[in-house]
Write a protein that holds these residues in place. Structure first.
Motif, PDB file in Angstrom:
ATOM      1  N   LEU A   1       0.827  -1.191   0.000  1.00 27.43           N
ATOM      2  CA  LEU A   1       0.000   0.000   0.000  1.00 27.43           C
ATOM      3  C   LEU A   1       0.865   1.245   0.000  1.00 27.43           C
ATOM      4  O   LEU A   1       2.024   1.209   0.456  1.00 27.43           O
ATOM      5  N   TYR A   2       0.275   2.324  -0.466  1.00 21.80           N
ATOM      6  CA  TYR A   2       0.911   3.637  -0.342  1.00 21.80           C
ATOM      7  C   TYR A   2       0.126   4.404   0.709  1.00 21.80           C
ATOM      8  O   TYR A   2      -1.063   4.691   0.527  1.00 21.80           O
ATOM      9  N   VAL A   3       0.791   4.741   1.817  1.00 26.47           N
ATOM     10  CA  VAL A   3       0.143   5.369   2.964  1.00 26.47           C
ATOM     11  C   VAL A   3       0.429   6.871   2.972  1.00 26.47           C
ATOM     12  O   VAL A   3       1.571   7.295   2.746  1.00 26.47           O
ATOM     13  N   LYS A   4      -0.581   7.651   3.241  1.00 21.91           N
ATOM     14  CA  LYS A   4      -0.432   9.109   3.286  1.00 21.91           C
ATOM     15  C   LYS A   4       0.648   9.524   4.273  1.00 21.91           C
ATOM     16  O   LYS A   4       0.670   9.075   5.428  1.00 21.91           O
ATOM     17  N   ASP A   5       1.557  10.392   3.828  1.00 24.51           N
ATOM     18  CA  ASP A   5       2.635  10.955   4.641  1.00 24.51           C
ATOM     19  C   ASP A   5       3.635   9.912   5.128  1.00 24.51           C
ATOM     20  O   ASP A   5       4.485  10.217   5.963  1.00 24.51           O
ATOM     21  N   VAL A   6       3.531   8.690   4.647  1.00 24.31           N
ATOM     22  CA  VAL A   6       4.459   7.629   5.045  1.00 24.31           C
ATOM     23  C   VAL A   6       5.182   7.061   3.828  1.00 24.31           C
ATOM     24  O   VAL A   6       6.400   6.949   3.797  1.00 24.31           O
TER      25      VAL A   6
END
Length: 217
Positions: free
Chosen positions: A78-83
């Motif tokens: 997954l692509y996590v916001k701000d991470v």
């Protein structure tokens, strides 16, 4: 503007109360099954597009928005916001039985694709791994078992809400007060603005009457 506000609420107890409410609501909601992704669609091609897709999606109650980029047999990327890019292991997905009703949920998933699809907009959180897992890993590495190890876990914004208030037994002052899961999602304060429900308030009258008439515990 020259105002000074003094309150009996203590910051460290307020933080603990917020954490307790959020953890309890997420746990309760998890036990009732997974309701699915917030949005579905084809995943954007690049990192910049993924970040842009999540720009206007807020963090709610500490649950981070993320886009599923790849689904493997027993994990998902997954692509996590701000991470950025993360991988969610099977132990963070396997809980997600399909929600059927308030009292029913489906069969346990057998693979990650039973739960997730590329392009899904979901919520994730960082959780501490079970102690048994940490002990096994530590034994394999020859290190201490008490080190904290965290992994990503699929989550969802709870449908249920709660309120929490803590009073000092010494003087009745309020030391912590939580009006809901996330103030920025719902500004309705369930401690101060909700109508009181009888709940267990009547029990002392019933029980004391029973004890007076000779009933024991």
């Amino acid at each position: 503007s020259g105002y000074e506000v003094r309150t009996t609420v203590r910051a460290e107890l307020q933080d603990a109360a917020v954490h307790a409410v959020r953890t309890a609501l997420v746990d309760y909601d998890t036990r009732h099954g997974y309701r699915g992704a917030e949005q579905n669609g084809a995943p954007p091609a690049g990192v910049a597009q993924l970040a842009a897709m999540l720009t206007d999606v807020p963090v709610v109650g500490g649950l981070l928005p993320a886009v599923v980029t790849q689904v493997l047999e027993k994990s998902a990327r997954l692509y996590v916001k701000d991470v950025g890019a993360v991988e969610v292991p099977w132990q963070g997905i396997s809980w997600a039985r399909r929600y059927l009703s308030e009292n029913r949920y489906g069969h346990p998933p057998k693979k990650a694709s039973d739960v997730l699809n590329p392009g899904d907009l979901v919520r994730v959180m960082l959780v501490e791994e079970p102690r048994a897992t940490r002990k096994d890993d530590a034994a394999a590495r020859g290190t201490e078992a008490d080190e904290v190890k965290k992994s990503w876990r699929l989550s969802q914004i709870p449908d249920v809400e709660a309120a929490f208030v803590a009073l000092s037994p010494h003087d009745g002052s309020i030391v912590a007060l939580v009006g809901g899961f996330d103030f920025y999602r719902s500004k309705f304060n369930r401690v101060m603005q909700a109508e009181r429900q009888p709940g267990s308030n009547f029990k002392p009258f019933v029980y004391s009457a029973a004890i007076e008439y000779g009933f024991n515990a």
